[in-house]
Design an enzyme around this catalytic site. Structure first.
Site, PDB file in Angstrom:
ATOM      1  N   SER A 224       0.826  -1.055  -0.075  1.00  0.00           N
ATOM      2  CA  SER A 224       0.067  -0.190  -0.164  1.00  0.00           C
ATOM      3  C   SER A 224       0.903   1.286   0.150  1.00  0.00           C
ATOM      4  O   SER A 224       1.971   1.089   0.559  1.00  0.00           O
ATOM      5  CB  SER A 224      -0.861   0.141   1.305  1.00  0.00           C
ATOM      6  OG  SER A 224      -0.174   0.495   2.470  1.00  0.00           O
ATOM      7  N   ASP A 225       0.409   2.411  -0.584  1.00  0.00           N
ATOM      8  CA  ASP A 225       0.984   3.733  -0.327  1.00  0.00           C
ATOM      9  C   ASP A 225       0.730   3.962   1.229  1.00  0.00           C
ATOM     10  O   ASP A 225       0.035   3.210   1.946  1.00  0.00           O
ATOM     11  CB  ASP A 225       0.444   4.683  -1.142  1.00  0.00           C
ATOM     12  CG  ASP A 225       1.210   5.864  -1.253  1.00  0.00           C
ATOM     13  OD1 ASP A 225       2.141   6.136  -0.355  1.00  0.00           O
ATOM     14  OD2 ASP A 225       1.201   6.801  -2.201  1.00  0.00           O
ATOM     15  N   TRP A 226       1.498   4.791   1.816  1.00  0.00           N
ATOM     16  CA  TRP A 226       1.540   5.171   3.237  1.00  0.00           C
ATOM     17  C   TRP A 226       0.280   5.287   4.127  1.00  0.00           C
ATOM     18  O   TRP A 226      -0.246   6.407   3.367  1.00  0.00           O
ATOM     19  CB  TRP A 226       2.679   5.914   3.704  1.00  0.00           C
ATOM     20  CG  TRP A 226       3.960   5.284   3.909  1.00  0.00           C
ATOM     21  CD1 TRP A 226       4.820   5.546   4.780  1.00  0.00           C
ATOM     22  CD2 TRP A 226       4.662   4.334   3.013  1.00  0.00           C
ATOM     23  NE1 TRP A 226       5.967   4.770   4.923  1.00  0.00           N
ATOM     24  CE2 TRP A 226       5.874   3.967   3.660  1.00  0.00           C
ATOM     25  CE3 TRP A 226       4.550   3.588   1.989  1.00  0.00           C
ATOM     26  CZ2 TRP A 226       6.752   2.890   3.190  1.00  0.00           C
ATOM     27  CZ3 TRP A 226       5.088   2.642   1.513  1.00  0.00           C
ATOM     28  CH2 TRP A 226       6.273   2.263   2.313  1.00  0.00           C
ATOM     29  N   ALA A 228      -2.574   4.000   3.197  1.00  0.00           N
ATOM     30  CA  ALA A 228      -3.605   4.017   2.113  1.00  0.00           C
ATOM     31  C   ALA A 228      -4.462   2.583   2.188  1.00  0.00           C
ATOM     32  O   ALA A 228      -5.373   2.477   1.480  1.00  0.00           O
ATOM     33  CB  ALA A 228      -2.888   4.102   0.672  1.00  0.00           C
TER      34      ALA A 228
END
Length: 818
Positions: A224-226, A228
């Site tokens: 995941s993006d941070w 997210a």
């Protein structure tokens, strides 16, 4: 150490241990399981440098040109060299994974991360990305292609739903990811923040499980993006392996319980954990366990490469009368503009790094010319009130209301500090307060702008009197990745030489519960008419005037889009007055995206230098003086005005979005596809870029005029350098399909070749096209279709500068399942 048996390791793990691998241990590292000899590995932000574990102010690192500058090189082989160098930089920071490249497309000219993406065109983006990935991974560092997918704006980026039809997604936005998987074997993919057709990216099974893993055969790690990830069950069953950062929000005990209750399959958890272990193995974690301390290395070969990349990505937009390169007869050169003595080396956000050094244009030119250099800033280009570049003392408290004893004292080098995951020893990043103090001596009388921006509650006092309140009224805004409030600004009179004490009181808890905290104090006296007049006078007295203008990392920044395409403050007026005073005026632009140029018809020479990394001034001076040729070609159409951009049709659903949705109803017609198909004249076309030499093109040759389904056609052309300087030409191949079962763009880039030629030298550009170059995506059949019939093959120096044409006929329909 022998290669570990990953299936045996998985067998030996408890469910809880498998689940523990699926979330980071902290902001940058994976979880170790010492019982089984499973080490942690570290990831680090890119894409124009390996920052390491400290968000700002950490160990220094080499800063490379931003992605749009790399895309402007049109040179995947050169970008592979950059990837190799970045692998070495990542290892210096103890990391085996670089969070790059970014391959979202330039759908709009206003995207805050336009600078971080290569191009509006999916083919060019994919080719550049594959070079970058190969360079990294051939040297043992995993690339992480991002953001999967349709994260093409920063407006409401944490939640907005990108509504995109399948054909558009397949033909444009998925193409770079597909090429990275199939052609470069990328080892990691990062999902985006936004929703796509209803589901958040990390929870989106049709995209992650069905397309990425199923149809393309991707066997690497998906993270995941941070902050997210949003759904325990949906993300695990979709095949999103790693929730970042740690500690967990949606996994841990919640995922263990989901397995116990049968809502998530134990096999899905095992598969995710297996891919985490596989990444650890691929980057050498088992072979060399342990994460080394971060360190810096100022390698001469990387300095030289960054300098070369800066010149190769610089685009000569205009050069009437051959004003560039500079003639040696210029004895006095006026260097004018806000970027003369400021090295604009990169954009803002997670791509930001603590550069080894920052060479300004003034420094670069001073090293290469004996001319007298007269420097005048003339105008400003800031977005947020500039910082104080002087020490800021901060007292920390373990309470959230500044009560109790001071727990820690620290001094920071400027009036901004970011804390990502960690603050100071003994300070809980989610529960602390602080009092920051700056002693400021105003250099002149005037009404100063004073501002505060904070990811956390804040207020500002001048000599003990509160002047700004962002405590009781704090709300999330458009700064610090949307975790910070919108900047609060007041005007405050100060007297020259009279010291003032400026205090910021700060508290960490907000309605946004993430461990990313920040405060930023701005104090500045804006430039006035006298500065414009001084610039005009300097230009009048010089042989040549060079105006260094543009944007900066505050305008080209993750977390927020730009409001328009205008240059801020008085920069356009500055150019107008300078060129009126001296017709030998050169403008050097530094932006991460196109801007409106109302003075273009009056300025003879314009160089787009983007943000070229730490060697900024050297690279720019190399091109200005002729030491290096400008090698860049535009990777994004440069429109005359914002209204000409396809997303600026007046419908807020198309851009910036409305009601939590942004609808890509322009379909496949973005960038030059829109301009060329609908007859919208650009200021500069896609692929445009001049040289300081001249080239002659020969006749276009094809190896066949008819192909069978599944066949290929090879197109070639000879190019001769007919000038007196070395230079490069980019041969661009566009394919047109005049008769089609669906509406298609007038032409699409399907191949290119860059030729570096000495004076008098002839080179041959050879480009081979397969079936996908002629195909469109048929959603009814679920695959790619190239229809029988005639196709145009157009070779040009830009999408609007076609130098030769040929044709090929496809003998029958061709189809390939997705």
């Amino acid at each position: 150490m022998p290669t570990p048996n990953l299936p045996a390791l998985l067998d030996a793990m408890t469910l809880e241990e498998q689940v523990s691998l699926l979330t980071g241990a902290d902001f940058w590292c994976t979880v170790a399981i010492p019982r089984l000899g499973i080490p942690a590995i570290k990831v680090t932000d890119g894409p124009n440098g390996a920052r390491g574990g400290i968000f700002n102010g950490g160990p220094k690192t080499a800063c490379f040109p931003v992605a749009i500058a790399l895309g402007s090189t049109w040179d995947p082989a050169l970008i592979a060299e950059a990837g190799a160098a970045l692998a070495a930089e990542a290892r210096l920071k103890g990391a085996g994974v670089l969070l790059a490249p970014t391959v979202n497309l330039h759908r709009s000219t206003l995207n805050g991360r336009n600078f971080e993406c290569y191009s509006e065109d999916p083919f060019l983006t994919g080719e550049i990305a594959c070079g970058y990935i190969r360079g990294l991974q051939d040297h043992g560092v995993a690339a992480t292609i991002k953001h999967f997918v349709c994260n093409d704006s920063e407006v409401e980026r944490m939640s907005i739903d990108s509504v995109v039809d399948e054909r558009t997604m397949r033909e444009l936005y998925l193409v770079p990811f597909e090429k990275a998987v199939k052609d470069a074997n990328v080892q990691a993919v990062m999902t985006s923040y936004n929703r796509i057709n209803g589901d958040f990216a990390g929870d989106n099974a049709p995209l992650v499980r069905d397309i990425l893993r199923g149809q393309w055969g991707f066997d690497g790690l998906v993270m995941s993006d941070w902050f997210a990830e949003h759904a325990t069950q949906k993300s695990a069953t979709a095949g999103m392996d790693l929730e970042m950062p740690g500690t967990t929000r949606h996994r841990g005990e919640a995922l263990v319980q989901a397995v116990r209750e049968g809502r998530v399959s134990a096999d899905d958890v095992r598969a995710c954990a297996g891919r985490v272990l596989q990444l650890v193995e691929r980057v050498g974690g088992f072979a060399s366990p342990g994460i080394p301390d971060e360190r810096s290395e100022d390698a001469p070969e990387r300095r030289a490469l960054i300098r070369r990349l800066g010149a190769e990505g610089s685009v000569l937009l205009k050069n009437d009368g051959g004003l560039l390169p500079l003639a040696g007869t210029a004895r006095t050169i006026a260097l004018i503009g806000p970027n003369v003595d400021t090295a604009q080396i990169m954009g803002g956000g997670s791509a930001n790094v603590n550069a080894l050094h920052r060479i300004t244009p003034h420094e670069g030119l001073a090293a290469q010319t004996d001319a007298v250099l007269v420097c005048v800033p003339g105008a400003d280009n800031y977005r947020w009130v500039p910082l104080l570049q002087q020490p800021m003392a901060v007292d920390f408290y373990t309470s959230t209301d500044l009560s109790g004893d001071v727990a820690v004292r620290a001094v920071y080098p400027s009036s901004e500090k970011l804390w990502a995951g960690a603050v100071e020893p003994g300070i809980d990043p989610m529960h602390f307060s602080a009092r920051a103090t700056v002693e400021f001596v105003p250099p002149a009388d005037g009404d100063y702008q004073v501002s505060i921006t904070s990811a956390g509650l804040s207020r500002v006092l001048v000599d003990g009197v509160q002047v700004i309140e962002a405590w009781e009224s704090w709300a999330p805004g458009d700064t610090y990745f949307t975790f910070g409030c919108t900047e609060r600004v007041v005007s405050h009179p100060l007297r020259a030489g009279v010291p003032v004490t400026i205090t910021v009181e700060y508290s960490s808890p907000t309605s946004v519960p993430v461990s990313f905290k920040a405060l930023r104090l701005g104090v500045y006296l804006p430039r006035a008419e006298a500065e414009l007049a001084a610039a005009e006078a300097a230009a009048r007295q010089a042989d040549v005037a060079i105006v260094f203008i543009g944007l900066n990392a505050e305008w080209d920044c993750e977390g927020l889009d730009r409001p328009d395409m205008a240059l801020p403050h008085q920069q356009n007026a500055l150019v107008e007055r300078v060129v009126a005073a001296n017709p030998n005026t050169i403008v050097v632009l530094q932006t991460g995206a196109p801007v409106e140029l109302p003075w273009l018809d009056r300025v003879p020479a314009v160089l787009q230098a983007w943000y070229p990394g730490q060697e900024c001034g050297h690279a720019i001076a190399d091109v200005l003086t002729g030491r290096a040729a400008p090698g860049g070609r535009l990777p994004q159409t440069w429109p005359k005005r914002l209204a000409d951009v396809v997303t600026s049709n007046g419908d807020p659903l198309r851009y910036p979005g409305q009601g939590g949705r942004v609808v890509y109803d322009e379909g496949v017609f973005i960038g030059y596809r829109h301009h060329d198909t609908h007859g919208v004249a650009p200021m500069f076309p896609f692929g445009h870029g001049l040289s300081t030499t001249t080239f002659a093109w020969g006749e276009v040759r094809v190896d066949r005029t008819a192909i069978e389904p599944g066949g290929t056609v090879t197109v070639s052309v000879d190019v001769t350098n007919t000038g007196t300087r070395a230079g490069s030409e980019v041969v661009q191949l566009y394919v047109s399909d005049p008769v089609s079962g669906v509406e298609r763009p007038a032409q699409e880039l399907k191949g290119f070749a860059k030729l570096a030629l000495q004076p008098g030298e002839t080179g041959t550009a050879t480009i081979t096209l397969g079936m996908r170059a002629f195909a469109w995506f048929d959603t009814a059949r679920g695959g790619w279709v190239a229809e029988a019939g005639a196709f145009g093959l157009r070779l040009g120096a830009s999408s609007r500068d076609i130098r030769g044409e040929a044709g090929v006929t496809l003998a029958g329909d061709w189809f390939a399942a997705a």
